[in-house]
Design a protein around this motif. Structure first.
Motif, PDB file in Angstrom:
ATOM      1  N   PHE A  97       3.780  13.503 -14.199  1.00  0.00           N
ATOM      2  CA  PHE A  97       3.129  14.051 -15.370  1.00  0.00           C
ATOM      3  C   PHE A  97       2.887  15.423 -15.265  1.00  0.00           C
ATOM      4  CE2 PHE A  97      -1.104  15.124 -17.036  1.00  0.00           C
ATOM      5  CZ  PHE A  97      -0.766  14.465 -18.533  1.00  0.00           C
ATOM      6  N   THR A  98       2.724  16.022 -14.162  1.00  0.00           N
ATOM      7  CA  THR A  98       2.526  17.553 -14.157  1.00  0.00           C
ATOM      8  C   THR A  98       3.601  18.232 -14.599  1.00  0.00           C
ATOM      9  OG1 THR A  98       1.059  17.369 -11.965  1.00  0.00           O
ATOM     10  CG2 THR A  98       2.077  19.314 -12.447  1.00  0.00           C
ATOM     11  N   ILE A  99       4.855  17.845 -14.292  1.00  0.00           N
ATOM     12  CA  ILE A  99       6.257  18.410 -14.752  1.00  0.00           C
ATOM     13  C   ILE A  99       6.304  18.190 -16.381  1.00  0.00           C
ATOM     14  CG2 ILE A  99       8.709  18.421 -14.635  1.00  0.00           C
ATOM     15  CD1 ILE A  99       8.475  17.606 -11.885  1.00  0.00           C
ATOM     16  N   VAL A 100       5.984  17.048 -17.016  1.00  0.00           N
ATOM     17  CA  VAL A 100       6.197  16.786 -18.324  1.00  0.00           C
ATOM     18  C   VAL A 100       4.912  17.672 -18.977  1.00  0.00           C
ATOM     19  CG1 VAL A 100       5.751  15.059 -20.215  1.00  0.00           C
ATOM     20  CG2 VAL A 100       7.186  14.533 -18.256  1.00  0.00           C
ATOM     21  N   ALA A 101       3.839  17.762 -18.703  1.00  0.00           N
ATOM     22  CA  ALA A 101       2.738  18.563 -19.096  1.00  0.00           C
ATOM     23  C   ALA A 101       3.054  19.904 -18.994  1.00  0.00           C
ATOM     24  CB  ALA A 101       1.439  18.428 -18.570  1.00  0.00           C
ATOM     25  N   GLY A 102       3.627  20.371 -18.061  1.00  0.00           N
ATOM     26  CA  GLY A 102       4.128  21.878 -17.868  1.00  0.00           C
ATOM     27  C   GLY A 102       5.001  22.150 -19.129  1.00  0.00           C
ATOM     28  N   VAL A 103       6.048  21.367 -19.077  1.00  0.00           N
ATOM     29  CA  VAL A 103       7.294  21.657 -20.007  1.00  0.00           C
ATOM     30  C   VAL A 103       6.382  21.617 -21.560  1.00  0.00           C
ATOM     31  CG1 VAL A 103       9.376  20.497 -21.098  1.00  0.00           C
ATOM     32  CG2 VAL A 103       8.899  20.921 -18.520  1.00  0.00           C
ATOM     33  N   ALA A 104       5.705  20.790 -21.761  1.00  0.00           N
ATOM     34  CA  ALA A 104       5.008  20.773 -22.949  1.00  0.00           C
ATOM     35  C   ALA A 104       4.401  21.571 -23.611  1.00  0.00           C
ATOM     36  CB  ALA A 104       4.198  19.410 -23.051  1.00  0.00           C
ATOM     37  N   LEU A 105       3.490  22.273 -22.356  1.00  0.00           N
ATOM     38  CA  LEU A 105       2.789  23.521 -22.732  1.00  0.00           C
ATOM     39  C   LEU A 105       3.709  24.594 -22.783  1.00  0.00           C
ATOM     40  CD1 LEU A 105      -0.289  23.117 -20.192  1.00  0.00           C
ATOM     41  CD2 LEU A 105      -0.180  22.928 -22.732  1.00  0.00           C
ATOM     42  N   MET A 106       4.790  24.670 -22.304  1.00  0.00           N
ATOM     43  CA  MET A 106       5.628  25.755 -22.440  1.00  0.00           C
ATOM     44  C   MET A 106       6.228  25.748 -23.767  1.00  0.00           C
ATOM     45  SD  MET A 106       7.858  25.972 -18.763  1.00  0.00           S
ATOM     46  CE  MET A 106       9.148  26.453 -19.238  1.00  0.00           C
ATOM     47  N   ILE A 107       6.604  24.662 -24.180  1.00  0.00           N
ATOM     48  CA  ILE A 107       7.141  24.306 -25.466  1.00  0.00           C
ATOM     49  C   ILE A 107       6.131  24.921 -26.452  1.00  0.00           C
ATOM     50  CG2 ILE A 107       7.982  22.680 -27.383  1.00  0.00           C
ATOM     51  CD1 ILE A 107       9.415  21.386 -25.170  1.00  0.00           C
ATOM     52  N   LEU A 108       4.911  24.270 -26.363  1.00  0.00           N
ATOM     53  CA  LEU A 108       3.820  25.018 -27.253  1.00  0.00           C
ATOM     54  C   LEU A 108       3.566  26.335 -27.394  1.00  0.00           C
ATOM     55  CD1 LEU A 108       1.242  21.956 -26.649  1.00  0.00           C
ATOM     56  CD2 LEU A 108       2.474  22.433 -28.673  1.00  0.00           C
ATOM     57  N   ASP A 109       3.687  26.886 -26.244  1.00  0.00           N
ATOM     58  CA  ASP A 109       3.644  28.540 -26.168  1.00  0.00           C
ATOM     59  C   ASP A 109       4.622  28.967 -26.641  1.00  0.00           C
ATOM     60  OD1 ASP A 109       2.111  30.746 -25.197  1.00  0.00           O
ATOM     61  OD2 ASP A 109       3.560  30.893 -23.645  1.00  0.00           O
ATOM     62  N   ALA A 110       6.106  28.627 -26.627  1.00  0.00           N
ATOM     63  CA  ALA A 110       7.197  29.017 -27.345  1.00  0.00           C
ATOM     64  C   ALA A 110       6.673  28.901 -28.849  1.00  0.00           C
ATOM     65  CB  ALA A 110       8.270  28.563 -26.915  1.00  0.00           C
ATOM     66  N   LEU A 111       6.337  27.954 -29.412  1.00  0.00           N
ATOM     67  CA  LEU A 111       5.772  27.547 -30.835  1.00  0.00           C
ATOM     68  C   LEU A 111       4.966  28.797 -31.282  1.00  0.00           C
ATOM     69  CD1 LEU A 111       6.201  23.662 -30.957  1.00  0.00           C
ATOM     70  CD2 LEU A 111       7.951  25.295 -31.994  1.00  0.00           C
ATOM     71  N   THR A 112       4.115  29.054 -30.586  1.00  0.00           N
ATOM     72  CA  THR A 112       3.173  30.021 -31.103  1.00  0.00           C
ATOM     73  C   THR A 112       3.501  31.180 -31.303  1.00  0.00           C
ATOM     74  OG1 THR A 112       2.250  30.563 -28.896  1.00  0.00           O
ATOM     75  CG2 THR A 112       1.026  28.899 -29.881  1.00  0.00           C
TER      76      THR A 112
ATOM     77  N   TRP B 273       0.800  -1.304   0.219  1.00  0.00           N
ATOM     78  CA  TRP B 273      -0.097   0.224   0.020  1.00  0.00           C
ATOM     79  C   TRP B 273       0.898   1.011  -0.154  1.00  0.00           C
ATOM     80  CZ3 TRP B 273      -0.838   4.016   3.294  1.00  0.00           C
ATOM     81  CH2 TRP B 273      -1.961   5.023   3.129  1.00  0.00           C
ATOM     82  N   VAL B 274       1.903   1.390   0.906  1.00  0.00           N
ATOM     83  CA  VAL B 274       2.848   2.417   1.011  1.00  0.00           C
ATOM     84  C   VAL B 274       3.529   2.535  -0.443  1.00  0.00           C
ATOM     85  CG1 VAL B 274       4.800   3.213   1.981  1.00  0.00           C
ATOM     86  CG2 VAL B 274       2.892   2.461   3.548  1.00  0.00           C
ATOM     87  N   GLY B 275       4.003   1.587  -0.937  1.00  0.00           N
ATOM     88  CA  GLY B 275       4.440   1.562  -2.150  1.00  0.00           C
ATOM     89  C   GLY B 275       3.760   2.131  -3.256  1.00  0.00           C
ATOM     90  N   GLY B 276       2.482   1.749  -3.328  1.00  0.00           N
ATOM     91  CA  GLY B 276       1.462   2.106  -4.161  1.00  0.00           C
ATOM     92  C   GLY B 276       1.017   3.713  -4.181  1.00  0.00           C
ATOM     93  N   VAL B 277       1.133   4.181  -2.920  1.00  0.00           N
ATOM     94  CA  VAL B 277       0.835   5.541  -2.506  1.00  0.00           C
ATOM     95  C   VAL B 277       2.037   6.394  -3.143  1.00  0.00           C
ATOM     96  CG1 VAL B 277       0.795   7.348  -0.777  1.00  0.00           C
ATOM     97  CG2 VAL B 277      -0.630   5.193  -0.874  1.00  0.00           C
ATOM     98  N   PHE B 278       3.269   6.164  -2.658  1.00  0.00           N
ATOM     99  CA  PHE B 278       4.263   6.752  -3.408  1.00  0.00           C
ATOM    100  C   PHE B 278       4.592   6.768  -4.680  1.00  0.00           C
ATOM    101  CE2 PHE B 278       5.703   6.634   1.000  1.00  0.00           C
ATOM    102  CZ  PHE B 278       5.954   8.299   1.079  1.00  0.00           C
ATOM    103  N   ARG B 279       4.259   5.528  -5.451  1.00  0.00           N
ATOM    104  CA  ARG B 279       4.202   5.192  -6.750  1.00  0.00           C
ATOM    105  C   ARG B 279       3.182   6.304  -7.604  1.00  0.00           C
ATOM    106  NH1 ARG B 279       3.460   0.117  -6.783  1.00  0.00           N
ATOM    107  NH2 ARG B 279       5.489  -0.240  -6.060  1.00  0.00           N
ATOM    108  N   GLY B 280       2.062   6.318  -7.084  1.00  0.00           N
ATOM    109  CA  GLY B 280       1.073   7.125  -7.678  1.00  0.00           C
ATOM    110  C   GLY B 280       1.607   8.753  -7.290  1.00  0.00           C
ATOM    111  N   LEU B 281       1.982   9.193  -6.020  1.00  0.00           N
ATOM    112  CA  LEU B 281       2.631  10.356  -6.131  1.00  0.00           C
ATOM    113  C   LEU B 281       3.607  10.711  -7.149  1.00  0.00           C
ATOM    114  CD1 LEU B 281       2.896  10.935  -2.254  1.00  0.00           C
ATOM    115  CD2 LEU B 281       1.074  11.929  -3.821  1.00  0.00           C
ATOM    116  N   GLY B 282       4.404   9.581  -7.451  1.00  0.00           N
ATOM    117  CA  GLY B 282       5.415  10.042  -8.446  1.00  0.00           C
ATOM    118  C   GLY B 282       4.936  10.307  -9.775  1.00  0.00           C
ATOM    119  N   ILE B 283       3.942   9.506  -9.966  1.00  0.00           N
ATOM    120  CA  ILE B 283       3.470   9.586 -11.375  1.00  0.00           C
ATOM    121  C   ILE B 283       2.781  10.862 -11.656  1.00  0.00           C
ATOM    122  CG2 ILE B 283       1.388   8.517 -13.004  1.00  0.00           C
ATOM    123  CD1 ILE B 283       2.319   5.676 -11.834  1.00  0.00           C
ATOM    124  N   GLY B 284       2.139  11.283 -10.589  1.00  0.00           N
ATOM    125  CA  GLY B 284       1.039  12.566 -10.457  1.00  0.00           C
ATOM    126  C   GLY B 284       2.133  13.603 -10.718  1.00  0.00           C
ATOM    127  N   ILE B 285       3.132  13.701  -9.762  1.00  0.00           N
ATOM    128  CA  ILE B 285       4.245  14.804  -9.891  1.00  0.00           C
ATOM    129  C   ILE B 285       4.794  14.929 -11.383  1.00  0.00           C
ATOM    130  CG2 ILE B 285       6.147  15.729  -9.029  1.00  0.00           C
ATOM    131  CD1 ILE B 285       5.354  14.909  -6.310  1.00  0.00           C
TER     132      ILE B 285
END
Length: 102
Positions: free
Chosen positions: A60-75, A46-58
């Motif tokens: 994905f947030t970082i990857v999506a933010g970087v992707a949006l910054m790149i898209l913004d720069a492309l505009t 259970w503890v491993g799953g909680v930390f795995r989920g937090l890692g995936i969430g964080i």
């Protein structure tokens, strides 16, 4: 005859020693202990799953933010075809960010 028995015993002893070394390297004792205590195994999973989920969430947030910054720069480059679609996507995301939550 006695030499054959002693050499067979020494061969078996070597095999047992190699098996003991292998079981010690793979930490078989800790695994057997977990199997005897299922609540501890459930807790660790259970503890491993909680930390795995937090890692995936964080992550994905970082990857999506970087992707949006790149898209913004492309505009800003005013690419004729791609720029229109990217600008619309960035506008939608920014509108969602500024929308009040209830």
């Amino acid at each position: 005859m006695a030499d054959a028995r002693s050499s067979a015993r020494s061969g078996i002893a070597e095999d047992v020693e190699r098996l003991a070394d292998h079981l010690e390297r793979v930490n078989f004792g800790a695994y057997a202990d977990l199997l005897q205590r299922p609540w501890r195994l459930a807790w660790l999973n259970w503890v491993g799953g909680v930390f795995r989920g937090l890692g995936i969430g964080i992550g994905f947030t970082i990857v999506a933010g970087v992707a949006l910054m790149i898209l913004d720069a492309l505009t800003m480059l005013n690419l004729p075809v791609v720029g229109k679609y990217i600008a619309e996507l960035v506008r939608i995301v920014q509108a969602e960010l500024h929308q009040p939550t209830y």
